[in-house]
Design a protein around this motif. Structure first.
Motif, PDB file in Angstrom:
ATOM      1  N   THR A 145       0.840  -1.203   0.000  1.00  0.00           N
ATOM      2  CA  THR A 145       0.000   0.000   0.000  1.00  0.00           C
ATOM      3  C   THR A 145       0.870   1.246   0.000  1.00  0.00           C
ATOM      4  OG1 THR A 145      -0.075   0.248   2.411  1.00  0.00           O
ATOM      5  CG2 THR A 145      -1.719  -1.232   1.413  1.00  0.00           C
ATOM      6  N   MET A 180       2.669  -4.144  -5.319  1.00  0.00           N
ATOM      7  CA  MET A 180       1.607  -3.157  -5.551  1.00  0.00           C
ATOM      8  C   MET A 180       1.193  -3.267  -7.009  1.00  0.00           C
ATOM      9  SD  MET A 180       3.038   0.081  -3.315  1.00  0.00           S
ATOM     10  CE  MET A 180       1.569   1.051  -3.655  1.00  0.00           C
ATOM     11  N   GLU A 192      -1.492   0.766  -9.896  1.00  0.00           N
ATOM     12  CA  GLU A 192      -0.364   0.808  -8.982  1.00  0.00           C
ATOM     13  C   GLU A 192       0.927   0.540  -9.759  1.00  0.00           C
ATOM     14  OE1 GLU A 192      -2.339  -0.448  -4.729  1.00  0.00           O
ATOM     15  OE2 GLU A 192      -1.597  -2.072  -6.019  1.00  0.00           O
ATOM     16  N   ARG A 196       0.860   5.446  -7.446  1.00  0.00           N
ATOM     17  CA  ARG A 196      -0.378   5.353  -8.239  1.00  0.00           C
ATOM     18  C   ARG A 196      -0.198   6.213  -9.469  1.00  0.00           C
ATOM     19  NH1 ARG A 196      -5.841   7.868  -8.685  1.00  0.00           N
ATOM     20  NH2 ARG A 196      -4.726   9.731  -8.011  1.00  0.00           N
TER      21      ARG A 196
END
Length: 468
Positions: A61, A106, A122, A220
């Motif tokens: 994350t 990710m 991601e 991101r």
């Protein structure tokens, strides 16, 4: 220069670092076994030194990435971000005592929006996986590096990578609309937009594209998509000289044609492919040009390009009738680097981009350099945009041959600059080309880039030793 705690007292510092990291990361995300961490030390580049990581972390994350960077800042520990480590410039190589920040876990595609024609992903998403996913919606993500089945979107953004389709569709930078970036101190910064247009403030998104993890960690990305084009058809043209093939490239581009692919292979590469895969290409072929069109009716386009190739001296022009034949024609190009590696066991792949009008001069010059150093050097090129990949074949166990390989690599880069080109079109600078970046952009350019680095990373902990 930042002195990390791991340099002062390795065992104690490593223990302190690991303990701090585990406060915000699950145990399985923190790797300390030296045999395992050593496997994360290098990308795929030759002649690039690498250090021993103190620890490898695999966050899932953005919040976990923020924790890693806060910890690194507090303890003054360098951080080397990594994707799939398919890079060819040492940009993902570890430094001694660093945290290797692997973003491969990710790997979620967060959104595909056919109306806005965007995908939100991601950094660990594999390029090919994204391409297939958006294809199910009738959409297309054009950047297609040759390692697209392995490389990650984050790595593509870090090196501003390209691919075979760049002649028509452009490179990664043209498809990155916005980013979420974790800065060196752990703060989260959002850049760019989701809209088709937007000019608010400095273009911070473009600043991060191609920065090789030296300014922040992308967690991101908002990517632009295009409608899925029709299936392309391919034409192969054989030439008795590289100069004639490059003349054909100039005629095609000057004629206003927009191929979806325009690739060239020199004699050395054609021979290597024949030796590896028995492709049956004529031994007299000095250069092979591949052109493709993905227009609604590509047949007239191929016919027009075929005539231009014949006018430039092509000895044979073979247009494909369907997708299956097109794939067969492209097979030789896809096998090029594998075939060249088989020549001597190791390759050093250059990435010099020159104006299309100087492409022939580059190929001829590389042949002279190969003869001078008594080496096999094959050239494959994205001819449509002048991005060449001279590939030096050598025996890494032979110190003398390795020395000549490195000297030839440098001479090729010098030749590229002499021809008005650049030292890298899509592979990045990393460790391998630091000296050459300084030559290309000059002392004022280096001063300004270091100034930008200082703003984003005042402690110098993000991917130290790369770029400059």
């Amino acid at each position: 220069m930042i002195m990390s705690r791991t340099e002062a007292a390795p065992d104690q510092a490593r223990g302190d670092l690991t303990e701090r990291l585990l406060v915000g990361l699950p145990p399985e995300a923190v790797l300390t076994d030296p045999d395992i961490t050593a496997s994360y030390a290098n990308d795929m580049a030759s002649f690039c030194p690498a250090g021993a990581p103190a620890v490898v972390v695999l966050p899932r994350t953005g919040e976990e990435v923020q924790h890693v960077m806060r910890t690194a800042t507090e303890l003054r520990v360098p951080v080397v971000p990594q994707g799939a480590r398919t890079g060819l410039s040492g940009g993902a190589n570890a430094s001694d005592g660093c945290i290797v920040l692997s973003l491969t876990k990710m790997d979620r595609i967060l959104e595909i929006n056919p109306v806005d024609r965007i995908a939100v992903v991601e950094p660990g998403v594999i390029n090919a996986a994204l391409s297939r996913a958006v294809g199910e919606h009738g959409l297309y993500y054009p950047p297609d590096p040759s390692s697209w089945e392995m490389c990650t979107i984050g790595g593509n953004i870090g090196t501003a990578s390209g691919g075979l389709c760049c002649v028509k569709y452009g490179v990664t930078a043209e498809y990155v609309l916005g980013l979420d970036v974790v800065l060196a101190d752990g703060r989260l910064m959002t850049t760019g937009r989701r809209t088709a247009k937007g000019v608010a403030g400095y273009d911070m998104t473009r600043l991060f594209v191609g920065s090789e993890g030296s300014l922040g960690i992308v967690v991101r990305a908002v990517l632009a998509l295009r409608p899925q084009p029709p299936q392309q058809l391919v034409l192969a043209a054989e030439f008795a000289s590289a100069a004639a093939a490059c003349d054909a490239v100039c005629k095609i581009m000057a004629g206003g044609h927009v191929p979806s692919l325009l690739e060239i292979m020199d004699r050395t590469t054609v021979k290597a492919v024949n030796d590896l895969a028995q492709m049956g290409l004529p031994d007299t072929t000095e250069a092979l040009l591949l052109a493709a069109f993905d227009t609604p009716d590509p047949v007239p386009d191929l016919a027009a390009v075929g005539k231009l190739c014949e006018a430039a001296g092509a000895t044979q022009v073979v247009p494909a009738d369907d997708a299956a034949e097109s794939e067969l024609l492209l097979q030789a190009r896809r096998l090029s680097l594998t075939a060249l590696e088989a020549v001597r066991g190791v390759t050093m792949i250059d990435d010099v981009c020159v104006p299309r009008s100087r492409l022939g001069d580059l190929i001829v010059g590389v042949a002279r350099i190969a003869e001078k150093h008594q080496l096999t050097i094959g050239v494959v090129a994205h001819a449509g945009d002048g991005n060449t990949h001279p590939t030096v074949c050598f025996d890494a166990s032979d110190p003398e041959e390795s020395r000549r390989a490195r000297e030839s690599f440098d001479e090729i880069m010098a030749l590229g600059l002499e021809l008005g080109g650049t030292i890298t079109g899509e592979h990045g600078v990393g460790v391998l080309k630091k000296e050459w970046l300084a030559r290309e952009i000059g002392p004022v350019g280096i001063e300004m880039q270091r100034g930008i680095k200082q703003v984003f990373d005042p402690l110098g902990i993000l991917n130290p030793g790369k770029l400059f």
